[in-house]
Design an enzyme around this catalytic site. Structure first.
Site, PDB file in Angstrom:
ATOM      1  N   HIS A 105      17.774 -25.899  30.730  1.00  0.00           N
ATOM      2  CA  HIS A 105      18.726 -26.225  29.670  1.00  0.00           C
ATOM      3  C   HIS A 105      19.931 -26.922  30.288  1.00  0.00           C
ATOM      4  O   HIS A 105      20.423 -26.499  31.328  1.00  0.00           O
ATOM      5  CB  HIS A 105      19.187 -24.934  28.985  1.00  0.00           C
ATOM      6  CG  HIS A 105      20.339 -25.129  28.056  1.00  0.00           C
ATOM      7  ND1 HIS A 105      21.593 -24.602  28.292  1.00  0.00           N
ATOM      8  CD2 HIS A 105      20.431 -25.807  26.891  1.00  0.00           C
ATOM      9  CE1 HIS A 105      22.397 -24.935  27.303  1.00  0.00           C
ATOM     10  NE2 HIS A 105      21.722 -25.664  26.435  1.00  0.00           N
ATOM     11  N   ALA A 106      20.374 -27.996  29.664  1.00  0.00           N
ATOM     12  CA  ALA A 106      21.535 -28.695  30.214  1.00  0.00           C
ATOM     13  C   ALA A 106      22.404 -29.314  29.126  1.00  0.00           C
ATOM     14  O   ALA A 106      23.144 -30.254  29.383  1.00  0.00           O
ATOM     15  CB  ALA A 106      21.086 -29.783  31.200  1.00  0.00           C
ATOM     16  N   GLU A 140      18.104 -20.476  27.577  1.00  0.00           N
ATOM     17  CA  GLU A 140      19.512 -20.832  27.688  1.00  0.00           C
ATOM     18  C   GLU A 140      20.416 -19.657  27.347  1.00  0.00           C
ATOM     19  O   GLU A 140      21.567 -19.619  27.783  1.00  0.00           O
ATOM     20  CB  GLU A 140      19.852 -22.038  26.818  1.00  0.00           C
ATOM     21  CG  GLU A 140      19.800 -21.800  25.328  1.00  0.00           C
ATOM     22  CD  GLU A 140      20.089 -23.063  24.522  1.00  0.00           C
ATOM     23  OE1 GLU A 140      21.235 -23.233  24.067  1.00  0.00           O
ATOM     24  OE2 GLU A 140      19.164 -23.884  24.356  1.00  0.00           O
ATOM     25  N   GLU A 200      16.655 -31.280  30.786  1.00  0.00           N
ATOM     26  CA  GLU A 200      17.400 -31.767  29.635  1.00  0.00           C
ATOM     27  C   GLU A 200      18.583 -32.634  30.068  1.00  0.00           C
ATOM     28  O   GLU A 200      19.204 -32.404  31.107  1.00  0.00           O
ATOM     29  CB  GLU A 200      17.912 -30.594  28.804  1.00  0.00           C
ATOM     30  CG  GLU A 200      18.620 -31.019  27.517  1.00  0.00           C
ATOM     31  CD  GLU A 200      18.996 -29.858  26.623  1.00  0.00           C
ATOM     32  OE1 GLU A 200      19.143 -30.074  25.414  1.00  0.00           O
ATOM     33  OE2 GLU A 200      19.132 -28.720  27.145  1.00  0.00           O
ATOM     34  N   ASP A 231      13.759 -27.656  18.502  1.00  0.00           N
ATOM     35  CA  ASP A 231      14.639 -26.567  18.934  1.00  0.00           C
ATOM     36  C   ASP A 231      15.317 -25.950  17.725  1.00  0.00           C
ATOM     37  O   ASP A 231      16.063 -26.622  17.009  1.00  0.00           O
ATOM     38  CB  ASP A 231      15.682 -27.140  19.913  1.00  0.00           C
ATOM     39  CG  ASP A 231      16.609 -26.074  20.483  1.00  0.00           C
ATOM     40  OD1 ASP A 231      16.462 -24.891  20.133  1.00  0.00           O
ATOM     41  OD2 ASP A 231      17.477 -26.441  21.297  1.00  0.00           O
ATOM     42  N   TYR A 244      32.535 -28.252  22.760  1.00  0.00           N
ATOM     43  CA  TYR A 244      32.089 -28.005  24.132  1.00  0.00           C
ATOM     44  C   TYR A 244      33.283 -27.614  24.997  1.00  0.00           C
ATOM     45  O   TYR A 244      34.290 -28.333  25.051  1.00  0.00           O
ATOM     46  CB  TYR A 244      31.415 -29.250  24.700  1.00  0.00           C
ATOM     47  CG  TYR A 244      29.981 -29.443  24.259  1.00  0.00           C
ATOM     48  CD1 TYR A 244      29.352 -28.535  23.413  1.00  0.00           C
ATOM     49  CD2 TYR A 244      29.245 -30.532  24.707  1.00  0.00           C
ATOM     50  CE1 TYR A 244      28.037 -28.714  23.024  1.00  0.00           C
ATOM     51  CE2 TYR A 244      27.917 -30.719  24.318  1.00  0.00           C
ATOM     52  CZ  TYR A 244      27.322 -29.805  23.486  1.00  0.00           C
ATOM     53  OH  TYR A 244      26.017 -29.974  23.112  1.00  0.00           O
ATOM     54  N   LYS A 294      16.691 -31.167  16.878  1.00  0.00           N
ATOM     55  CA  LYS A 294      17.168 -29.885  16.370  1.00  0.00           C
ATOM     56  C   LYS A 294      16.587 -29.638  14.979  1.00  0.00           C
ATOM     57  O   LYS A 294      16.595 -30.525  14.116  1.00  0.00           O
ATOM     58  CB  LYS A 294      18.701 -29.878  16.299  1.00  0.00           C
ATOM     59  CG  LYS A 294      19.377 -29.994  17.662  1.00  0.00           C
ATOM     60  CD  LYS A 294      19.172 -28.758  18.517  1.00  0.00           C
ATOM     61  CE  LYS A 294      19.927 -28.836  19.829  1.00  0.00           C
ATOM     62  NZ  LYS A 294      19.817 -27.594  20.616  1.00  0.00           N
ATOM     63  N   GLU A 329      11.610 -24.471  20.783  1.00  0.00           N
ATOM     64  CA  GLU A 329      12.599 -23.814  21.640  1.00  0.00           C
ATOM     65  C   GLU A 329      13.403 -22.791  20.846  1.00  0.00           C
ATOM     66  O   GLU A 329      13.789 -23.052  19.703  1.00  0.00           O
ATOM     67  CB  GLU A 329      13.528 -24.877  22.217  1.00  0.00           C
ATOM     68  CG  GLU A 329      14.549 -24.383  23.208  1.00  0.00           C
ATOM     69  CD  GLU A 329      15.313 -25.536  23.837  1.00  0.00           C
ATOM     70  OE1 GLU A 329      16.477 -25.315  24.237  1.00  0.00           O
ATOM     71  OE2 GLU A 329      14.760 -26.646  23.934  1.00  0.00           O
ATOM     72  N   ASP A 352      23.659 -27.684  15.754  1.00  0.00           N
ATOM     73  CA  ASP A 352      22.292 -27.225  15.548  1.00  0.00           C
ATOM     74  C   ASP A 352      22.282 -26.206  14.416  1.00  0.00           C
ATOM     75  O   ASP A 352      23.304 -25.974  13.764  1.00  0.00           O
ATOM     76  CB  ASP A 352      21.701 -26.654  16.843  1.00  0.00           C
ATOM     77  CG  ASP A 352      22.456 -25.440  17.386  1.00  0.00           C
ATOM     78  OD1 ASP A 352      22.680 -24.481  16.621  1.00  0.00           O
ATOM     79  OD2 ASP A 352      22.812 -25.438  18.579  1.00  0.00           O
ATOM     80  N   LYS A 364      14.155 -34.540  22.132  1.00  0.00           N
ATOM     81  CA  LYS A 364      14.219 -33.233  21.474  1.00  0.00           C
ATOM     82  C   LYS A 364      15.000 -33.335  20.177  1.00  0.00           C
ATOM     83  O   LYS A 364      16.047 -33.985  20.114  1.00  0.00           O
ATOM     84  CB  LYS A 364      14.848 -32.181  22.396  1.00  0.00           C
ATOM     85  CG  LYS A 364      14.711 -30.756  21.835  1.00  0.00           C
ATOM     86  CD  LYS A 364      14.991 -29.717  22.902  1.00  0.00           C
ATOM     87  CE  LYS A 364      16.464 -29.534  23.174  1.00  0.00           C
ATOM     88  NZ  LYS A 364      16.723 -28.520  24.202  1.00  0.00           N
ATOM     89  N   ASP A 380      19.490 -21.634  32.967  1.00  0.00           N
ATOM     90  CA  ASP A 380      20.812 -22.166  32.647  1.00  0.00           C
ATOM     91  C   ASP A 380      21.742 -21.837  33.809  1.00  0.00           C
ATOM     92  O   ASP A 380      21.795 -20.683  34.257  1.00  0.00           O
ATOM     93  CB  ASP A 380      21.340 -21.557  31.351  1.00  0.00           C
ATOM     94  CG  ASP A 380      22.667 -22.173  30.923  1.00  0.00           C
ATOM     95  OD1 ASP A 380      22.663 -22.996  29.996  1.00  0.00           O
ATOM     96  OD2 ASP A 380      23.706 -21.827  31.518  1.00  0.00           O
TER      97      ASP A 380
END
Length: 437
Positions: free
Chosen positions: A352-353, A302, A383, A247, A33, A219, A273, A25, A217, A325
């Site tokens: 948020h997920a 989030e 999400e 977002d 992650y 970015k 967002e 983003d 959604k 979150d």
């Protein structure tokens, strides 16, 4: 059995998602992650699993914070914890020395979330229920006893919270049956990460539409002309009736956010967002007021530290969509407080997920919100990102763009041990083979 906790371990688990630009983003251009992954063991062999989400570098700091909390947990019995869960929550968040590192925010709160997520998982497993069912079966007074109301009673008292839960008992069984049959509505973020090519974006949108997705959604925030082009492309693909959100991941100053989003208003986004700093409550309020005539709401949460900040966002009418979150706040306990405050202020919750494990976790909370708190699906959705679910023993189940309620006992936190070993940083095989460290 008392289920006395005899050990708490934590590992640094990272997935090299940046190699394919997953999760990219305007602010986080190369996320890997990751998770600080916690396992608590009891004297009877029952285990609880928990995690907090990170995006790569710094996970080792969260791991250190978890280790600092471990002494407050080992030796406690599950029965003792849940009989005074508010007290146990405050034990972790109000330690006379560790509290200085927060209080109740930043790395120490991420670590608290990981530990408490594991405790909630242990409790649900001990009861033989998925966490959402453990929560929905609880007496409202027991739910209230899990929440620390300190600092929020000027917005929500215990009595008001109990009244909300008592009133929601009407129709509760019908809503539970509805969720078991139809699931909770979801939206997808997986189609439009910032650094995806147009070709990839088009293909993912096409596939998503064929799979029944109607809420998307995108970015934004790095380049206005690029945002206009990408939003136009997405809107043309999904059509005028489907839902679009945008977002910015905290990229802009307040005036810049208002100007930038006004330039994207033609694409009719439902919300913008994280338009600015996640700590800027009054900035969010100014943006909300400026964008209201355009029919664009503001969403955030989030990276909202705690229930106190959510309280102020709600009091200032700074959010039109609350995004809880499961790993930023202090686990289930603090999320319960925010769900109840959001209901009092009549602001819909859309969690948020995005990230490893967050879909698995937050599905439980949003099911509880619908069944036992809000009783409404109006302007509500959760999400979903289609990444890394294969590493969990009880991965999310999506059917026709809806989260189907988990059936396995626990909080859906447990990862496959083979995945943990392969992705443990830096000694796991994935990182030994990967030059990106």
């Amino acid at each position: 059995m008392l289920h006395t906790i005899v050990d708490l371990s934590v590992r640094d688990v990272r997935f090299p998602t940046s190699l394919e630009q997953h999760g990219s983003d305007a602010m986080h251009t190369d996320p890997d992650y990751s998770a600080a992954y916690v396992v608590i063991e009891t004297d009877c062999g029952l285990k609880g699993f928990g995690l907090t989400f990170t995006v790569g570098r710094g996970t080792e700091i969260v791991v250190c914070a978890v280790k600092a909390l471990a002494a407050l947990v080992v030796g406690k019995s599950l029965q003792g914890i849940v009989s005074d869960f508010r007290g146990f929550y405050r034990l972790l968040t109000s330690d006379g020395q560790l509290r200085w590192l927060g209080p109740e925010k930043g790395v120490i709160q991420l670590a608290t979330a990981a530990v408490l997520n594991a405790v909630w998982d242990l409790w649900a497993r001990a009861e033989g229920k998925p966490l959402w069912k453990l929560l929905t079966d609880m007496d409202p007074r027991q739910i209230i006893s899990c929440i620390d109301f300190r600092y929020i009673t000027d917005a929500l008292t215990e009595e008001e919270a109990l009244d909300i839960l008592m009133k929601a008992k009407e129709g509760k069984q019908l809503r539970e049956k509805e969720m078991l049959k139809e699931g909770y509505p979801a939206y997808t973020t997986s189609c439009a990460w910032l650094n995806y090519s147009d070709q990839r974006l088009e293909q993912l949108c096409t596939d998503a539409l064929k799979s029944g997705w109607t809420k998307f959604k995108v970015k934004v925030g790095a380049d206005l002309e690029d945002d206009i082009r990408r939003c136009r492309l997405i809107r043309q693909m999904i059509g005028p009736k489907n839902t679009l959100m945008i977002d910015a991941n905290q990229r802009w100053d307040v005036a810049e956010a208002i100007s930038w989003v006004s330039s994207l208003a033609e694409f009719k986004p439902l919300w913008i967002e994280e338009p600015t700093s996640p700590d800027d409550i009054l900035g969010h309020a100014a943006i909300s007021k400026a964008l209201a005539p355009l029919g664009i709401g503001v969403a955030s949460g989030e990276q909202c530290h705690n229930r106190v900040m959510f309280k102020q966002f709600l009091q200032a009418s700074a959010l039109q969509f609350v995004q809880i979150d499961s790993c930023r706040l202090g686990s289930v306990n603090e999320n319960l407080a925010v769900l109840l405050m959001a209901h009092k202020f009549q602001v819909p919750v859309c969690p948020h997920a995005g990230g490893v494990g967050l879909c698995e976790l937050v599905q439980h909370l949003i099911l509880f919100d619908y069944i036992c708190v809000s009783g409404s699906l109006s302007n509500r959705m959760c999400e979903y990102v289609d990444h890394l679910h294969e590493h969990f023993t009880s991965p999310v189940v999506i059917h026709d763009a809806h989260y189907m309620p988990p059936k396995d006992p626990g909080y859906s936190c447990e990862m496959l041990e083979s995945s943990v070993q392969r992705h443990q940083y830096p000694e796991g095989d994935v990182w030994k083979q990967n030059t990106k460290k």
